[in-house]
Design an enzyme around this catalytic site. Structure first.
Site, PDB file in Angstrom:
ATOM      1  N   GLU A   1     142.255  10.319  41.482  1.00 11.43           N
ATOM      2  CA  GLU A   1     140.928  11.155  41.425  1.00 11.43           C
ATOM      3  C   GLU A   1     140.331  11.522  42.766  1.00 11.43           C
ATOM      4  OE1 GLU A   1     136.301  10.235  40.018  1.00 11.43           O
ATOM      5  OE2 GLU A   1     137.944   8.998  39.234  1.00 11.43           O
TER       6      GLU A   1
ATOM      7  N   ASP B   1     146.970  -5.623  33.735  1.00  9.61           N
ATOM      8  CA  ASP B   1     147.022  -5.015  32.450  1.00  9.61           C
ATOM      9  C   ASP B   1     145.945  -4.087  32.350  1.00  9.61           C
ATOM     10  OD1 ASP B   1     146.845  -4.020  29.780  1.00  9.61           O
ATOM     11  OD2 ASP B   1     147.142  -6.198  29.036  1.00  9.61           O
TER      12      ASP B   1
ATOM     13  N   HIS C   1     132.859  16.046  45.619  1.00  4.99           N
ATOM     14  CA  HIS C   1     133.885  16.398  44.618  1.00  4.99           C
ATOM     15  C   HIS C   1     134.191  17.759  44.948  1.00  4.99           C
ATOM     16  CE1 HIS C   1     132.373  12.328  42.796  1.00  4.99           C
ATOM     17  NE2 HIS C   1     133.549  12.701  42.063  1.00  4.99           N
TER      18      HIS C   1
END
Length: 419
Positions: A119, A323, A414
């Site tokens: 990302e 995990d 972004h």
């Protein structure tokens, strides 16, 4: 062996002891001028990558031969217990942020944190958050509780049979502790909860699991206990299962006042001038954005009040062999912001389900081990440190994203970095 400075409550309530307070008060962090910053120039070039790799090798004295690609994994036998039908490694780009300055009950010092993500803008956002925190002071972090649960569930013909079963179980708790010690070198049974719904009984076994995240460990211990119960109890259930889906394992649940893994709280007071110079907003706007975001969480029924804690945890978990599915429960958080008497901004975050390990699982694979070693979080006695670093990173990320939204820079960041 438990850390003598531990402030962890192995029960139902948050706890802090005097030794831990002395440890926190005696910490003297380096000044901001003495801290080496991660080189951020040339973010996408080979030259920039080499600058950062050389920084890690020379300044942090850490080996990154596998992360850099100079060495490749070929020890297929070491995969046993981690994967089946192996075909190769999925490569996730890994970046580094920091230094993140922490004064914690387990983590103390400046930390350079590896995050694996695809990302765009994520690394830049978290690095900016760490800078704002660092220039304002030190993030104080305290671990309050510890526990990993398994919740076997039993069905009976009727309530009378269930009641007889519960009475027998309640009289044999000490045997369950002995069975736990016989089954695992690290697990300790600390609590047994009982929940009754008609002819259904849920037993909640709560353990500590040393420096492993503990899901497999507590499953094996609970199975051993349940089989002992079924062989010796005079009342036989109609049906039973090792997990009734009430432990919170890999799910978002409202367990914000309890614990799964480690419950950790962190705080920082952001200086007003730092908010303006680094975060490009004001204390008032940032606090207002937090209020808007908090009410938004309530409106949609979210478990907790946070904006992007899952971003930090998923990226850290991938990099460090955790995990990743546990992000489901671990990302639950309560954030808080308020302007203090000095017109600075107090910020805090509390996370109740930080389930991480510094041993076992995927921690020993080459790149994951290198990432853990970057933070001195590999091996026995380091899981508490990893948990506190994780929560501090989450706090820095919440500060950064809320700042971007409050200043109107969220979209442009972004557009620049995420496309």
């Amino acid at each position: 062996m438990k850390n003598p400075l531990s402030i962890i409550s192995y029960g139902k309530y948050d706890f802090i002891n005097s030794l831990a307070i002395e440890k926190l008060e005696s910490y003297h962090p380096q000044s901001n001028l003495e801290l080496e910053k991660v080189p951020i120039q040339d973010p996408y070039s080979k030259n920039g990558q080499e600058l950062r790799l050389n920084f890690i090798r020379q300044h942090l004295k850490s080996n990154v031969d596998y992360l850099s690609g100079e060495k490749t994994f070929n020890d297929n036998q070491s995969l046993k217990g981690n994967i089946e039908n192996y075909i190769g490694m999925s490569q996730i780009p890994t970046g580094i942020i920091g230094p993140l300055l922490i004064n914690g009950s387990s983590a103390q010092g400046p930390f350079y944190v590896p995050l694996a993500t695809t990302e765009g803008a994520l690394i830049a956002s978290y690095n900016r958050g760490t800078k704002a925190c660092r220039e304002s002071g030190t993030i104080t972090v305290i671990t309050l509780q510890e526990g990993v649960q398994r919740t076997p569930t039993f069905k009976f013909k009727n309530l009378i049979d269930l009641a007889k079963f519960v009475a027998w179980v309640s009289e044999n708790k000490e045997i369950f502790s002995i069975l736990t010690r016989e089954t695992s070198n690290y697990a300790v049974l600390n609590d047994l909860g009982i929940s009754i719904e008609g002819n259904i009984l849920i037993l909640k076994f709560e353990y500590t699991s040393g420096d492993a995240s503990g899901q497999n460990m507590v499953t094996i211990c609970t199975d051993k206990i349940c089989k002992y119960i079924l062989s010796n109890c005079p009342i036989e259930p109609v049906y039973w299962t090792i997990e009734g889906n009430t432990s919170g394992d890999k799910k978002v649940t409202p367990l914000t006042t309890k614990v799964r893994g480690k419950k950790v709280t962190a705080e920082i007071t952001l200086k007003r001038d730092v908010i303006e110079s680094v975060l490009k907003t004001t204390a008032e706007l940032l606090c207002q954005q937090w209020k808007i975001s908090s009410s938004g969480c309530l409106k949609v029924g979210a478990s907790g009040i946070a904006t992007q804690t899952a971003n930090a945890l998923a990226a850290l978990f991938i990099a460090c062999g955790q995990d990743v599915a546990c992000t489901g429960e671990a990302a639950t958080a309560i954030t808080r912001m308020e302007i203090d008497e000095n017109n600075d901004l107090y910020c805090s975050i509390t996370m109740s389900n930080i389930i991480v390990g510094s041993v076992g699982g995927g921690t020993s694979f080459p790149t994951q081990k290198e990432c853990l070693e970057l933070m001195d979080c590999y091996g026995p006695g380091k899981s508490g440190k990893l948990a506190e670093i994780a929560v501090a990173v989450c706090l820095a990320g919440e500060i950064s994203i809320l700042s971007a939204m409050s200043s109107g820079h969220f979209t442009s960041a972004h557009q620049t970095l995420g496309r």
